[in-house]
Design a protein around this motif. Structure first.
Motif, mmCIF file in Angstrom:
data_model
loop_
_atom_site.group_PDB
_atom_site.id
_atom_site.type_symbol
_atom_site.label_atom_id
_atom_site.label_comp_id
_atom_site.label_asym_id
_atom_site.label_seq_id
_atom_site.Cartn_x
_atom_site.Cartn_y
_atom_site.Cartn_z
ATOM 1 N N HIS A 33 0.805 5.527 -47.244
ATOM 2 C CA HIS A 33 1.889 6.513 -47.235
ATOM 3 C C HIS A 33 1.531 7.698 -48.140
ATOM 4 C CE1 HIS A 33 5.859 8.301 -47.669
ATOM 5 N NE2 HIS A 33 6.227 7.586 -46.620
ATOM 6 N N PRO A 34 1.695 8.920 -47.640
ATOM 7 C CA PRO A 34 1.314 10.112 -48.421
ATOM 8 C C PRO A 34 1.972 10.202 -49.788
ATOM 9 C CG PRO A 34 1.730 10.693 -46.132
ATOM 10 C CD PRO A 34 2.150 9.272 -46.285
ATOM 11 N N ASP A 35 3.212 9.724 -49.902
ATOM 12 C CA ASP A 35 3.904 9.804 -51.185
ATOM 13 C C ASP A 35 3.236 8.931 -52.245
ATOM 14 O OD1 ASP A 35 5.648 11.549 -50.102
ATOM 15 O OD2 ASP A 35 7.290 10.105 -49.822
ATOM 16 N N ARG A 36 2.509 7.927 -51.791
ATOM 17 C CA ARG A 36 1.840 7.035 -52.734
ATOM 18 C C ARG A 36 0.360 7.392 -52.924
ATOM 19 N NH1 ARG A 36 3.855 0.773 -52.006
ATOM 20 N NH2 ARG A 36 6.040 1.108 -52.551
ATOM 21 N N ASN A 37 -0.100 8.374 -52.196
ATOM 22 C CA ASN A 37 -1.508 8.734 -52.245
ATOM 23 C C ASN A 37 -1.679 10.241 -52.368
ATOM 24 O OD1 ASN A 37 -3.095 6.032 -51.370
ATOM 25 N ND2 ASN A 37 -1.211 6.193 -50.163
ATOM 26 N N SER A 38 -1.025 10.814 -53.368
ATOM 27 C CA SER A 38 -1.087 12.262 -53.546
ATOM 28 C C SER A 38 -2.501 12.749 -53.863
ATOM 29 C CB SER A 38 -0.128 12.683 -54.665
ATOM 30 O OG SER A 38 -0.445 11.992 -55.872
ATOM 31 N N ASP A 39 -3.349 11.862 -54.377
ATOM 32 C CA ASP A 39 -4.716 12.242 -54.721
ATOM 33 C C ASP A 39 -5.711 11.957 -53.603
ATOM 34 O OD1 ASP A 39 -4.335 9.559 -54.923
ATOM 35 O OD2 ASP A 39 -5.623 9.259 -56.675
ATOM 36 N N ASN A 40 -5.226 11.476 -52.464
ATOM 37 C CA ASN A 40 -6.099 11.164 -51.332
ATOM 38 C C ASN A 40 -5.809 12.125 -50.189
ATOM 39 O OD1 ASN A 40 -7.672 10.069 -49.326
ATOM 40 N ND2 ASN A 40 -6.549 8.122 -49.197
ATOM 41 N N PRO A 41 -6.698 13.090 -49.910
ATOM 42 C CA PRO A 41 -6.426 14.084 -48.847
ATOM 43 C C PRO A 41 -6.422 13.475 -47.450
ATOM 44 C CG PRO A 41 -8.664 14.319 -49.709
ATOM 45 C CD PRO A 41 -7.979 13.344 -50.591
ATOM 46 N N ASP A 42 -7.023 12.278 -47.302
ATOM 47 C CA ASP A 42 -7.084 11.645 -45.983
ATOM 48 C C ASP A 42 -5.911 10.718 -45.721
ATOM 49 O OD1 ASP A 42 -9.547 12.913 -45.538
ATOM 50 O OD2 ASP A 42 -10.631 11.269 -46.535
ATOM 51 N N ALA A 43 -5.006 10.575 -46.699
ATOM 52 C CA ALA A 43 -3.922 9.597 -46.568
ATOM 53 C C ALA A 43 -3.011 9.910 -45.394
ATOM 54 C CB ALA A 43 -3.116 9.549 -47.867
ATOM 55 N N GLU A 44 -2.666 11.180 -45.204
ATOM 56 C CA GLU A 44 -1.747 11.535 -44.116
ATOM 57 C C GLU A 44 -2.340 11.188 -42.762
ATOM 58 O OE1 GLU A 44 0.875 15.342 -42.469
ATOM 59 O OE2 GLU A 44 -0.353 15.542 -44.287
ATOM 60 N N ALA A 45 -3.652 11.467 -42.564
ATOM 61 C CA ALA A 45 -4.304 11.156 -41.292
ATOM 62 C C ALA A 45 -4.364 9.647 -41.074
ATOM 63 C CB ALA A 45 -5.716 11.750 -41.275
ATOM 64 N N GLN A 46 -4.646 8.899 -42.142
ATOM 65 C CA GLN A 46 -4.687 7.444 -42.033
ATOM 66 C C GLN A 46 -3.302 6.873 -41.753
ATOM 67 O OE1 GLN A 46 -6.500 6.997 -45.910
ATOM 68 N NE2 GLN A 46 -8.411 6.228 -45.027
ATOM 69 N N PHE A 47 -2.301 7.486 -42.369
ATOM 70 C CA PHE A 47 -0.926 7.043 -42.145
ATOM 71 C C PHE A 47 -0.535 7.253 -40.679
ATOM 72 C CE2 PHE A 47 3.708 8.048 -42.316
ATOM 73 C CZ PHE A 47 4.148 6.816 -42.725
ATOM 74 N N LYS A 48 -0.900 8.398 -40.107
ATOM 75 C CA LYS A 48 -0.592 8.676 -38.697
ATOM 76 C C LYS A 48 -1.368 7.738 -37.783
ATOM 77 C CE LYS A 48 0.649 13.559 -39.252
ATOM 78 N NZ LYS A 48 0.312 14.962 -38.900
ATOM 79 N N GLU A 49 -2.602 7.411 -38.163
ATOM 80 C CA GLU A 49 -3.401 6.486 -37.362
ATOM 81 C C GLU A 49 -2.753 5.110 -37.315
ATOM 82 O OE1 GLU A 49 -8.142 5.467 -37.058
ATOM 83 O OE2 GLU A 49 -7.178 5.262 -39.024
ATOM 84 N N VAL A 50 -2.239 4.658 -38.449
ATOM 85 C CA VAL A 50 -1.554 3.366 -38.515
ATOM 86 C C VAL A 50 -0.304 3.380 -37.643
ATOM 87 C CG1 VAL A 50 -0.249 1.840 -40.036
ATOM 88 C CG2 VAL A 50 -2.449 2.722 -40.773
ATOM 89 N N ASN A 51 0.453 4.468 -37.703
ATOM 90 C CA ASN A 51 1.665 4.581 -36.883
ATOM 91 C C ASN A 51 1.324 4.587 -35.397
ATOM 92 O OD1 ASN A 51 4.256 4.839 -38.383
ATOM 93 N ND2 ASN A 51 3.148 6.408 -39.486
ATOM 94 N N GLU A 52 0.249 5.291 -35.057
ATOM 95 C CA GLU A 52 -0.163 5.372 -33.644
ATOM 96 C C GLU A 52 -0.535 3.988 -33.127
ATOM 97 O OE1 GLU A 52 -3.887 7.341 -31.224
ATOM 98 O OE2 GLU A 52 -2.862 8.600 -32.719
ATOM 99 N N ALA A 53 -1.284 3.235 -33.924
ATOM 100 C CA ALA A 53 -1.681 1.889 -33.508
ATOM 101 C C ALA A 53 -0.461 0.993 -33.351
ATOM 102 C CB ALA A 53 -2.650 1.305 -34.538
ATOM 103 N N HIS A 54 0.468 1.112 -34.275
ATOM 104 C CA HIS A 54 1.673 0.279 -34.212
ATOM 105 C C HIS A 54 2.525 0.609 -33.003
ATOM 106 C CE1 HIS A 54 5.930 -0.631 -35.494
ATOM 107 N NE2 HIS A 54 5.365 -1.817 -35.517
ATOM 108 N N GLU A 55 2.657 1.918 -32.691
ATOM 109 C CA GLU A 55 3.484 2.328 -31.547
ATOM 110 C C GLU A 55 2.981 1.714 -30.247
ATOM 111 O OE1 GLU A 55 6.380 4.147 -31.202
ATOM 112 O OE2 GLU A 55 6.389 3.657 -33.326
#
Length: 380
Positions: A33-55
């Motif tokens: 989750h981006p809110d927990r990974n403010s220092d990781n620029p790839d977190a948002e893309a990884q978060f969306k990837e996880v959501n896409e897989a789950h959907e």
């Protein structure tokens, strides 16, 4: 860049159950989750990837298409079915799921999982009880009348007529809460139909109007222990207001207020009693009789030459401690009385006494000696 396998994204096997998919998704969503990974620029893309897989994998039809055709099942409109492209459409709903997991406990919400409404605990009640100092000394059992709510006897607390079972609320499907989409966020509020209970009574009990409890005044026997003070709180578990529709009862809290006494003043476990003595007894000494809180009497010897304010202690004649076996003391404070309404003879005797007692007043002699020194210092 080619897409990663959805099963690999969630870290599950291709035979994973729906519950395993859900559990893995929530774990990964929290992790990226981006809110927990403010220092990781790839977190948002990884978060969306996880959501896409789950959907895709949470939907049986989409999962079957993916298992057969892979990512190609969702390209060019093929196999889109209800959701279209897995990365679109239901992102806000997915974010709401994660929001529940991240903040549900803090906000007091969450979905709970079972869908069954929790029983509503009854409210705690307060009762103010005044007791005398004598009752506080000895302890007492009192009967009090408490207006409260009790389970309805007609419906056994269910709120339904003739023992019928409550039905699941059609508005919230038993969750007790409903959701409304407001832009990117999903707002959750108490269900207006069942008021958060998750259930409804189609045929409410006539005696309690479906509440499962009725107003009634109850008589309770309360044991007041020896040594209570003003502010002492006594808790009677389960004697408060009845729970709603079979929920547990609250507690009853009894707050003690000890009345002021016309003879004794209390300070913790100690008692104080101001006793007047005649000027003759104070000067010559003698015995006086004083009351005690247990209703008895004690004889006290007054030393000759006693002054007003002098205190004498009677051991273990005070109040018992609320906890433990200790007992306080009683302090007698002398109040030397000046005689009034003197006869002629008495006045004559008092004048003779005054003329011959210049050296018999140590406190007065000391005071006036200090006054003389003060005046002399002022002159110099």
């Amino acid at each position: 860049m080619s897409k990663r396998d959805y099963y690999v994204v969630l870290g599950i096997s291709r035979t994973a159950t729906a519950e395993e998919i859900k559990k893995a998704y929530r774990k990964k969503a929290k992790e990226f989750h981006p809110d927990r990974n403010s220092d990781n620029p790839d977190a948002e893309a990884q978060f969306k990837e996880v959501n896409e897989a789950h959907e895709v994998l949470k939907d049986p039809d989409k999962r079957a298409a993916y298992d057969r055709y892979g990512h190609g099942a969702f390209e060019g409109g093929m196999g889109g079915g209800r959701g279209g492209h897995p990365g679109q459409g239901d992102f806000a709903s997915a974010f709401s799921d994660v929001f529940d997991d991240l903040f549900g406990d803090f906000m007091g919400g969450g979905r709970g999982g079972s869908g069954r409404p929790r029983a509503t605990r009854g409210s705690d009640l307060r009762y103010n009880l005044r007791v005398t100092l004598e009752e506080a000394f000895a302890g007492i059992q009192k009967t009090i009348s408490v207006p409260t709510s009790v389970p309805c006897s007609e419906c056994a607390g269910t709120g339904a007529e003739s023992g019928a079972e409550p039905v699941t609320c059609p508005t919230c499907s038993g969750m007790g809460k409903v959701r409304a989409q407001q832009g990117f966020f999903t707002v959750e509020r108490t269900c207006p139909t069942c008021q958060g209970a998750g259930q409804m009574v189609n045929n409410p009990c006539k005696s309690c109007s479906g509440a499962g409890r009725v107003e009634k005044e109850r008589s309770l026997s309360v044991n007041i222990p020896a040594g209570v003070e003003t502010g002492t709180r006594i808790r009677l578990a389960g004697e408060g207001e009845a729970g709603l529709r079979g929920g547990p009862s609250g507690d009853l809290y009894i707050f003690i207020d000890v009345k002021e006494h016309n003879l004794f003043q209390r300070d913790g476990v100690n008692l104080f009693c101001r006793v007047p003595v005649s000027i003759g007894t104070a000067a010559l000494g003698g015995d006086i009789e004083v009351p005690t809180i247990d209703g008895g009497r004690s004889r006290v010897k007054v030393p000759a030459g006693s002054q007003s304010g002098r205190q004498m202690r009677l051991r273990s004649k005070g109040m018992p401690a609320l906890r433990g076996s200790a007992t306080g003391d009683m302090y007698i404070e002398l109040a030397v009385e000046t005689p009034v309404n003197l006869t002629s003879r008495q006045k004559e005797i008092m004048r003779e006494f005054e003329d011959t007692s210049a050296d018999n007043n140590p406190e007065g002699s000391s005071f006036f000696s200090k006054v003389k020194t003060f005046w002399e210092s002022m002159k110099s």
